[in-house]
Design an enzyme around this catalytic site. Structure first.
Site, short mmCIF file in Angstrom:
data_model
loop_
_atom_site.label_atom_id
_atom_site.label_comp_id
_atom_site.label_asym_id
_atom_site.label_seq_id
_atom_site.Cartn_x
_atom_site.Cartn_y
_atom_site.Cartn_z
N GLY A 136 -1.98 1.14 -5.68
CA GLY A 136 -1.53 0.67 -7.15
C GLY A 136 -0.25 1.59 -7.61
O GLY A 136 -0.70 1.19 -8.70
N CYS A 185 -7.09 2.49 9.30
CA CYS A 185 -6.20 1.67 9.39
C CYS A 185 -6.65 -0.11 9.81
O CYS A 185 -7.14 0.06 10.54
CB CYS A 185 -4.80 1.64 10.07
N GLY A 240 0.34 -2.84 12.00
CA GLY A 240 -0.40 -2.33 13.60
C GLY A 240 0.12 -1.10 13.78
O GLY A 240 0.26 -0.97 15.16
#
Ligand SMILES: Cc1cc2nc3c(=O)[nH]c(=O)nc-3n(C[C@H](O)[C@H](O)[C@H](O)COP(=O)(O)O)c2cc1C
Length: 305
Positions: free
Chosen positions: A246, A132, A74
């Site tokens: 990744g 986000c 957050g």
């Protein structure tokens, strides 16, 4: 001494190599500095900053998943004022490229943050987080809207001459449309990708494992998606790309460059092996030597289809 030239010219900046540490996974650089020599890397991206400090979401805010992790931090951060006072002195001593990542709840807040920070010599470029998944305002509400991403880019362009890199969301159907808007509105580059929205439930309590219910999925699980998104941008828009998602080792990094990334960031792997960046640099050198590649930048977009 290797003869391989690892340096990358990115938006007019000289990166020592294409290895960058991703926002949110190394604090403001200080949190990883005792485990690895940051100065051997191409650069670091600092934790998303907002104008005022943010506490972020209550815990639990990180959980492990199959081949990845979910986070719902957050955007906890110290805010612009404390960043300048407490974090810049450390960053100033580093001999690497500093990307300052900004997140905000309104377009004006993005602009104000960049306007204040652009005079800091320590900051070489801005990475703008419009993607986000863990905040109500700002996050995906902005990153999923072409017009808003265009407007943010345009307005930030008017307050800084430093490179602007817009960090794009993978939670959209056509990521290349966003890259096109960024280019049209004067952005210098895009970062792709931020995390994917995911969730996980406890089968005994039937309750979500994250306080926020959903979080952002990162790590090896998202690599094929990240590669596909970078490739889509590369084949559609002429704009430099920072590949993210990744990357765990040099092989993943090479793959990311082949599909179109000029440089790349590593995030989740820093929690497992904070020296991964240095190891990727070594791996890139060996790979290039074996393949008789004299400049690592030759890999960018070198796919054969
Ligand atoms: C714990 C955590 C915190 C993150 N915080 C931010 C952030 O503040 N700003 C941002 O732009 N990205 C943030 N990210 C996203 C990463 O920078 C990166 O885009 C994403 O994790 C995919 O890369 P990876 O698979 O190598 O981790 C965060 C990721 C993690 C795992």
């Amino acid at each position: 001494m290797s003869k391989v030239d690892l340096s990358v010219n990115f938006c007019g900046m000289h990166l020592k190599n294409p290895v960058l540490l991703a926002s949110g996974t190394i604090g403001y650089g200080n949190e990883i500095a005792q485990f690895t020599d940051i100065n051997n890397l191409g650069g670091i991206v600092t934790k998303s900053l907002s104008l005022k400090p943010r506490k972020g979401n209550p815990p639990p805010r990180i959980i492990e998943t199959s081949s990845g992790m979910l986070n719902a931090i957050g955007l906890a951060n110290v805010g612009v004022e404390a960043f300048i006072k407490d974090k810049i002195p450390f960053l100033k001593e580093l001999n690497t490229t500093i990307f300052c990542n900004i997140a905000a709840s309104t377009i004006d807040e993005y602009v104000e943050c960049v306007h204040i920070l652009t005079s800091e010599d320590t900051i070489n470029a801005f990475e703008i987080n419009v993607s986000c998944p863990n905040v109500k305002e700002g996050g995906l509400e902005f990153g999923n809207d072409l017009q808003t991403v265009g407007r943010i880019t345009e307005k930030i362009r008017s307050v800084t001459k430093k490179p602007i890199i817009i960090k794009l969301s993978p939670n959209v159907s056509r990521i290349s449309a966003f890259a096109k808007v960024v280019k049209e509105e004067g952005g210098n580059a895009v970062s792709a990708i931020n995390t994917l929205v995911g969730t996980s439930f406890d089968i005994n309590t039937r309750r979500p494992k994250l306080y926020n219910i959903t979080g952002g999925l990162s790590g090896p699980a998202i690599k094929p998606i990240a590669l596909a998104k970078v490739l889509e941008i590369k084949r559609t828009v002429d704009i430099p790309i920072i590949g993210i998602g990744g990357i765990m080792n040099w092989r993943d990094a090479v793959e990311m460059m082949i599909v179109g990334a000029s440089a790349f960031q590593i995030g989740t792997v820093n929690f497992i092996n904070p020296n991964a960046g240095a190891e990727i640099v070594e791996g890139l050198i060996s790979y290039c030597e074996k393949k008789s590649i004299s400049k690592v930048s030759e890999l960018t977009g070198s796919y054969q289809i």
